[in-house]
Write a protein that holds these residues in place. Sequence first.
Motif, short mmCIF file in Angstrom:
data_model
loop_
_atom_site.label_atom_id
_atom_site.label_comp_id
_atom_site.label_asym_id
_atom_site.label_seq_id
_atom_site.Cartn_x
_atom_site.Cartn_y
_atom_site.Cartn_z
N PRO A 58 -12.57 0.62 0.71
CA PRO A 58 -12.20 0.92 2.20
C PRO A 58 -10.91 0.03 2.60
N ASP A 59 -10.67 -1.21 2.12
CA ASP A 59 -9.79 -2.18 2.49
C ASP A 59 -9.14 -3.06 1.41
N GLY A 60 -8.24 -3.89 1.57
CA GLY A 60 -7.73 -4.61 0.56
C GLY A 60 -6.46 -5.56 1.33
N PRO A 61 -5.67 -6.42 0.41
CA PRO A 61 -4.70 -7.23 0.82
C PRO A 61 -3.57 -6.29 1.22
N SER A 62 -2.76 -6.70 2.28
CA SER A 62 -1.53 -6.20 2.71
C SER A 62 -0.85 -5.56 1.63
N ALA A 63 -0.17 -4.11 1.59
CA ALA A 63 0.47 -3.71 0.41
C ALA A 63 2.12 -3.64 0.99
N ASP A 64 2.31 -3.99 2.05
CA ASP A 64 3.76 -3.79 2.43
C ASP A 64 4.74 -4.61 1.31
N ALA A 65 4.30 -5.59 1.00
CA ALA A 65 5.32 -6.49 0.23
C ALA A 65 5.23 -5.76 -1.24
N LEU A 66 4.16 -5.06 -1.85
CA LEU A 66 4.09 -4.14 -2.85
C LEU A 66 4.87 -2.87 -2.84
N VAL A 67 5.14 -2.36 -1.85
CA VAL A 67 5.94 -1.25 -1.61
C VAL A 67 7.63 -1.61 -1.87
N GLU A 68 7.70 -2.67 -1.36
CA GLU A 68 9.14 -3.29 -1.60
C GLU A 68 9.38 -3.80 -3.17
N GLU A 69 8.42 -4.22 -3.46
CA GLU A 69 8.36 -4.61 -4.99
C GLU A 69 8.76 -3.47 -5.70
N ILE A 70 8.11 -2.31 -5.68
CA ILE A 70 8.18 -1.10 -6.44
C ILE A 70 9.62 -0.50 -6.06
N ARG A 71 10.01 -0.41 -4.85
CA ARG A 71 11.27 -0.20 -4.50
C ARG A 71 12.33 -0.86 -5.24
N GLU A 72 12.39 -2.16 -5.25
CA GLU A 72 13.12 -2.98 -5.94
C GLU A 72 13.28 -3.01 -7.28
N ALA A 73 12.21 -2.81 -7.89
CA ALA A 73 11.99 -2.52 -9.58
C ALA A 73 12.67 -1.22 -9.85
N LEU A 74 12.60 -0.16 -9.30
CA LEU A 74 13.07 1.23 -9.58
C LEU A 74 14.47 0.89 -9.21
N ALA A 75 14.89 0.49 -8.42
CA ALA A 75 16.53 0.45 -7.76
C ALA A 75 17.07 -0.35 -8.99
N ASN A 76 16.57 -1.25 -9.74
CA ASN A 76 17.09 -2.00 -10.60
C ASN A 76 17.06 -1.25 -11.92
N ASP A 77 17.77 -0.33 -12.19
CA ASP A 77 17.73 0.45 -13.21
C ASP A 77 16.34 1.12 -13.74
N LEU A 78 15.91 1.65 -12.81
CA LEU A 78 14.58 2.30 -13.23
C LEU A 78 13.48 1.35 -14.00
N ASP A 79 13.18 0.34 -13.38
CA ASP A 79 12.63 -0.71 -14.15
C ASP A 79 11.16 -0.50 -13.69
N ALA A 80 10.37 0.70 -14.27
CA ALA A 80 9.11 1.30 -14.03
C ALA A 80 7.94 0.16 -14.69
N PRO A 81 8.02 -0.40 -15.81
CA PRO A 81 7.36 -1.49 -16.24
C PRO A 81 6.92 -2.37 -15.23
N ALA A 82 8.16 -3.05 -14.63
CA ALA A 82 8.07 -4.08 -13.48
C ALA A 82 7.38 -3.48 -12.47
N ALA A 83 7.42 -2.02 -11.84
CA ALA A 83 6.82 -1.62 -10.79
C ALA A 83 5.19 -1.49 -11.08
#
Length: 409
Positions: A347-372
């Motif tokens: 039902p809840d958890g730690p804020s995910a706002d930073a996580l979304v930005e981490e995924i975005r940055e990883a993928l923008a960096n030559d599609l670094d899916a493992p980092a995402a």
Amino acid sequence: MHAWPASEVPALPGQGRDLRIHDTATGGRITLDPGPVARIYVCGITPYDATHIGHAATYNAFDLVQRVWLDTKRQVHYVQNVTDVDDPLLERADRDGLDWSALAERETALFREDMTALRMLPPRQYIGAVEAIPGIVPLVERLRELGATYEIDGDIYFSVESDRHFGQVSNLDAASMRLLSAERGGDPDRPGKKDPVDPMLWMAAREGEPSWDGGSLGRGRPGWHIECVAIALDHFGMGFDVQGGGSDLIFPHHEMGASHAQALTGEFPMAKAYVHAGMVALHGEKMSKSKGNLVFVSALRRDGVDPAAIRLALLAHHYRADWEWTDQVLRDAVTRLEHWRAAVSRPDGPSADALVEEIREALANDLDAPAALDAVDRWTLLQKERGGTDTGAPGVVSRAVDALLGVAL
């Protein structure tokens, strides 16, 4: 020819980042800055055996490209072909005693099913080589008018010397080109050729093989490379954003396609970026139809493997890397999927706002899916160990994983 249905891509708050991606032609990373509509052409299957994990890995890479662009609020114009007439298809049909067109139709349908199950975003245009023939013939005729062709026993070849930019996609030496041409459908030893690697544009009709009216070219069928050129130029023209495929297409397919287009138009380059996915191995050898060492997506699905787990197995490897499929790779993906689904069901958890930005940055960096994936793993572990009070966080994570990675939780 129709594609497969599109899965919904959730909208995320904020704005994605422009994609920085490795360009084969320059050998370095470039930042893609498409206009309001990003344009991508990805070479499709030859439908005599579909869809193995190597295929899935390639289309997963270019699905990520689309998702990054969609997250920047751009539209995406994606085009893919199907080489539904070619020597390997005809040979398989003959071996199995099947009608070649029925074999192509059956395997293309299976490919669509696999792409739907894996939540790959479909192309806007999905075009077979056969249906592209009316557009191919005028291009071959135009190349002939330009003096870029010659004939051997009725077969029409493209002269690579007619394009001054030839070689600038693969950057290979002549010996490497000749070797790869022989391995990948060329005929470098045929007598009468001006250059051993000159590719065929139009094959004169052979007894017992399908052929079409080529107007002034005579009856026959198109060569492999001109097929994609005709489709890409018809829908995009020159200078589209990404030409994609597996690394085995760098030469001769993408090199020759670029030269065909550049000779036809006098413009350079055909695509702003040439992007290639690595090869997948099984038991120490590249997974390929010729070797028969294939793991099929449809077989995994029949065995009850969740397509989301298959997709996570693909995402665990950087798209440009060569890697090996093993039972452990799949087991790890199944475990990861279970952990993620358990986390977003709370039902809840730690804020995910930073996580979304981490995924975005990883993928923008030559599609670094493992980092995402690692970023999502860290969030799920933090939730498990410490919990959190953000009731919206699990939903944010679920939507972000779906929108950016194509994994439905």
